[in-house]
Every structure is written in structure tokens, then in C-alpha cells.
Design an enzyme around this catalytic site. Structure first.
Site, PDB file in Angstrom:
ATOM      1  N   LYS A 169     -15.960 -58.708  15.540  1.00 21.59           N
ATOM      2  CA  LYS A 169     -15.123 -59.857  15.900  1.00 21.59           C
ATOM      3  C   LYS A 169     -14.879 -59.935  17.413  1.00 21.59           C
ATOM      4  CE  LYS A 169     -10.548 -57.752  15.109  1.00 21.59           C
ATOM      5  NZ  LYS A 169      -9.266 -57.911  14.394  1.00 21.59           N
ATOM      6  N   ASP A 170     -15.139 -58.845  18.143  1.00 15.50           N
ATOM      7  CA  ASP A 170     -14.974 -58.848  19.601  1.00 15.50           C
ATOM      8  C   ASP A 170     -16.233 -59.301  20.343  1.00 15.50           C
ATOM      9  OD1 ASP A 170     -12.375 -57.863  19.387  1.00 15.50           O
ATOM     10  OD2 ASP A 170     -13.019 -55.773  19.528  1.00 15.50           O
ATOM     11  N   ARG A 206      -5.289 -67.344  15.810  1.00 17.76           N
ATOM     12  CA  ARG A 206      -5.776 -67.622  14.456  1.00 17.76           C
ATOM     13  C   ARG A 206      -4.714 -67.251  13.427  1.00 17.76           C
ATOM     14  NH1 ARG A 206      -7.152 -64.278  10.623  1.00 17.76           N
ATOM     15  NH2 ARG A 206      -7.100 -62.512  12.062  1.00 17.76           N
ATOM     16  N   ARG A 207      -4.166 -66.047  13.561  1.00 16.79           N
ATOM     17  CA  ARG A 207      -3.119 -65.627  12.635  1.00 16.79           C
ATOM     18  C   ARG A 207      -1.881 -66.489  12.808  1.00 16.79           C
ATOM     19  NH1 ARG A 207      -4.621 -59.548  14.129  1.00 16.79           N
ATOM     20  NH2 ARG A 207      -6.039 -59.091  12.409  1.00 16.79           N
ATOM     21  N   ARG A 226       0.574 -56.567  21.885  1.00 13.87           N
ATOM     22  CA  ARG A 226      -0.740 -56.066  22.258  1.00 13.87           C
ATOM     23  C   ARG A 226      -0.745 -54.543  22.193  1.00 13.87           C
ATOM     24  NH1 ARG A 226      -3.726 -58.501  25.980  1.00 13.87           N
ATOM     25  NH2 ARG A 226      -5.215 -56.898  25.378  1.00 13.87           N
ATOM     26  N   ARG A 262       1.016 -51.067  18.031  1.00 13.55           N
ATOM     27  CA  ARG A 262       1.524 -52.268  17.361  1.00 13.55           C
ATOM     28  C   ARG A 262       2.318 -51.905  16.111  1.00 13.55           C
ATOM     29  NH1 ARG A 262      -3.671 -55.714  16.667  1.00 13.55           N
ATOM     30  NH2 ARG A 262      -4.721 -53.732  17.090  1.00 13.55           N
ATOM     31  N   CYS A 298     -13.383 -65.357  21.350  1.00 11.94           N
ATOM     32  CA  CYS A 298     -12.776 -64.444  20.375  1.00 11.94           C
ATOM     33  C   CYS A 298     -11.298 -64.740  20.137  1.00 11.94           C
ATOM     34  CB  CYS A 298     -12.928 -62.995  20.854  1.00 11.94           C
ATOM     35  SG  CYS A 298     -14.625 -62.478  21.087  1.00 11.94           S
TER      36      CYS A 298
END
Length: 311
Positions: A80-81, A128-129, A146, A152, A238
Site C-alpha cells: 500500500k506504500d 481513506r479511513r 502518526r 499509535r 498513497c
């Protein structure tokens, strides 16, 4: 024989992923494998939301430089990166079998998304989330969080009421129990490539290419090819409010995708099915449907909001 060198980020999750691939390569080749841990731009910039930093490849640029200058033979990334376009001389050698791609809510006190109190503070750096969760719970206050997985997680209940992370990362680090709710993939469509690992190699290395190709997982490759074709057609990086998740079941590839505004409004959904052999075409088709629905306007609005932010 000279050891194979894998370039990787320094986080605990990235190192786990690189070690995982290293063990598989040792078994395949009988050669020793070493890691070259590196700090990327995305790792250094922790006080600014990723969407405001702009640009693509925030977590791979320095790693790709190590490939190009010969310090490393291959690189292991979270897919995904990885941007959809590779620098000249580099290529995607393999995509390994996907872990569970869903998002996970981590909230020691409240446990589930629906149980969070009105106005609860939810930590995520992902637009997105954010757009999907705000659509379900517009009352939530989104807080930029972050750092690595452990950082996190430590903020959940201490600084915010909940954080949302990739369930795959929690599972790989042995932290699956930290997930108090695994979000249905239809409620929170995952990121492009979430849960899959990418092995990047130099384009002109047929010997290593043939070895790495043995780690490629065909269903995962087809699914992520569709997702990445969607992303490429939408010209998204991304860190944009684009979601896309494909599955391959019974010889049929199904791609579900979404574009929305960060505040949870204007969500656009599209879905198509087809032959996994036509994965890229399916991805482009779904992107075309979203564009016809007005996705470009939403993405351009976000791009305009990032103008002037230092890279």
C-alpha cells in the site's frame, strides 16, 4: 557466495516483513540474507498529516535509491506504500500472499465503533479511513496520529478514545488482541494493496527475478493489480481518500472501490466483477465509473488543499 541484501524501513513491522521474506529466500536459494534498514521521508515527518505533505512514495524513495546504487539487491515494502509507477530500472518482482486486509479499531475502553460516545476522539492519519468512518459517525473528532504501530496503539485510551490500524500489521507483530473490533471490509473498504507485501527488484536482474517470482501469489497479484490499476487511473497517491479492495473467489475477481471527501460527505461507490486475467482492465473500468460519478472533482479539491505545503 555473496549474501542477498534486502532494503527495508526500520520500523518493527517493516523489519518483521523483511525478515519474513529473508527466511523464505534462504530456503529457496540456500544463500545468506542480510537486511539494510533505512529511514524514509515518511518516517522523518511525523508532525504533519501525510495528506498535507503531498507527493508519492514517501516511504519508499530512500529504499529505491539503495536498490539503484547497488547497496541492496531487493526491497520489501507494504504494497500500500508503493506508487503505481516505478522509477526507471526498478520493477515489482512479486506480491506475496495477502494477510487479512481489514482495518481494526483499537479501543480498550469502548471496544467498538458503535459504542464510542458522541464526539469521541478517533486517531488516524488516513483520509481513506477518515472519510468512511465520518460517513458512519459524523460526530467523531478525527485526530492525526502518526508513528509506528506500537506508538499509535499507546495513544488509544491515553490521548484518544480509539485508533484505527491495519489488522495485518497487528497480526504480524503478534498484537492481534489489541484489535477490539475488526471492521467489515464493506463498512471500511481497505487501502489499495493493504495486507500484501511487495518485493521490488532491479529490472535487469533475471536471475534474482526468477527466484523472487517463486514468492508471487497469483490470486493476491491479480487482486492487487486490479486495485493498483484503479489507483493509477484516478492518479491518486498513497494518502488520498480512495479505497479499493479486490477478492478472487471461485475464479471471479470482485473489486469494490470508493472515493469520498474527508468529512464523510460525497461518498462514491463502484463495484465490478470479471476474470482475474483481466485484473487491470477491471480496475480501470471501476475507476472510469467513479470518474463519471464525479470523483475527479473530489480529488482535485483535496489536491488544491495541499498546495503550498512544504515537501
Amino acid at each position: 557466495m555473496k549474501p542477498l541484501v534486502i532494503a527495508t524501513r526500520r520500523s518493527a513491522l517493516a523489519l518483521w516483513q523483511a525478515e519474513h521474506i529473508a527466511e523464505r529466500l534462504k530456503t529457496l536459494t540456500g544463500r545468506s540474507v542480510e537486511l539494510l534498514p533505512l529511514v524514509t521521508t515518511g518516517d522523518r515527518i511525523l508532525d504533519v498529516p501525510l495528506a498535507r505533505v503531498g507527493g508519492k512514495g514517501l516511504f519508499v524513495k530512500e529504499i529505491e535509491e539503495a536498490l539503484l546504487d547497488g547497496r541492496a539487491d531487493l526491497a520489501v515494502h507494504s504494497l500500500k506504500d508503493v506508487p503505481t509507477v516505478f522509477p526507471p530500472g526498478l520493477a515489482l518482482g512479486a506480491v506475496t500472499e495477502r494477510e487479512d486486509p481489514r482495518d481494526a479499531l483499537c479501543s480498550p475502553r469502548w471496544r467498538t465503533l458503535d459504542a464510542l460516545p458522541k464526539g469521541a476522539r478517533l486517531g488516524t492519519s488516513s483520509l481513506r479511513r477518515q472519510c468512511q468512518l465520518k460517513a458512519v459517525r459524523p460526530d467523531l473528532e478525527i485526530v492525526n496520529v502518526r508513528g509506528n504501530v506500537q506508538t499509535r496503539l499507546s495513544k488509544a485510551d491515553a490521548e484518544v478514545d480509539a485508533v484505527v490500524l491495519a489488522y495485518a500489521g497487528l497480526r504480524r507483530l503478534g498484537l492481534a488482541d489489541a484489535a477490539t473490533e475488526v471492521l467489515d471490509a464493506k463498512r471500511s473498504i481497505p487501502a489499495i494493496g493493504q495486507g500484501a507485501l511487495a518485493i521490488e527488484i532491479r529490472d535487469g536482474d533475471p536471475e534474482l527475478g526468477s527466484i523472487v517470482a517463486k514468492l508471487d501469489h497469483a490470486p493476491t497479484r491479480a487482486a492487487t493489480d486490479a486495485e493498483r490499476a484503479l489507483l493509477a487511473r484516478l492518479e491518486g497517491g498513497c494518502q488520498v481518500p480512495i479505497a479499493g479492495h479486490a477478492t478472487v473467489e471461485g475464479g471471479v475477481l470482485t473489486l469494490r472501490a470508493l472515493v469520498g471527501r474527508p468529512d464523510g460527505t460525497g461518498l462514491l461507490h463502484a463495484e465490478r466483477r470479471g476474470d482475474p486475467a483481466n485484473a487491470a482492465e477491471i480496475g480501470e473500468m471501476v475507476a472510469g465509473v467513479l470518474l463519471a460519478m464525479g470523483a475527479r472533482k473530489i480529488l482535485d479539491e483535496l489536491a488544491g488543499a495541499t498546495v503550498g505545503v512544504p515537501h
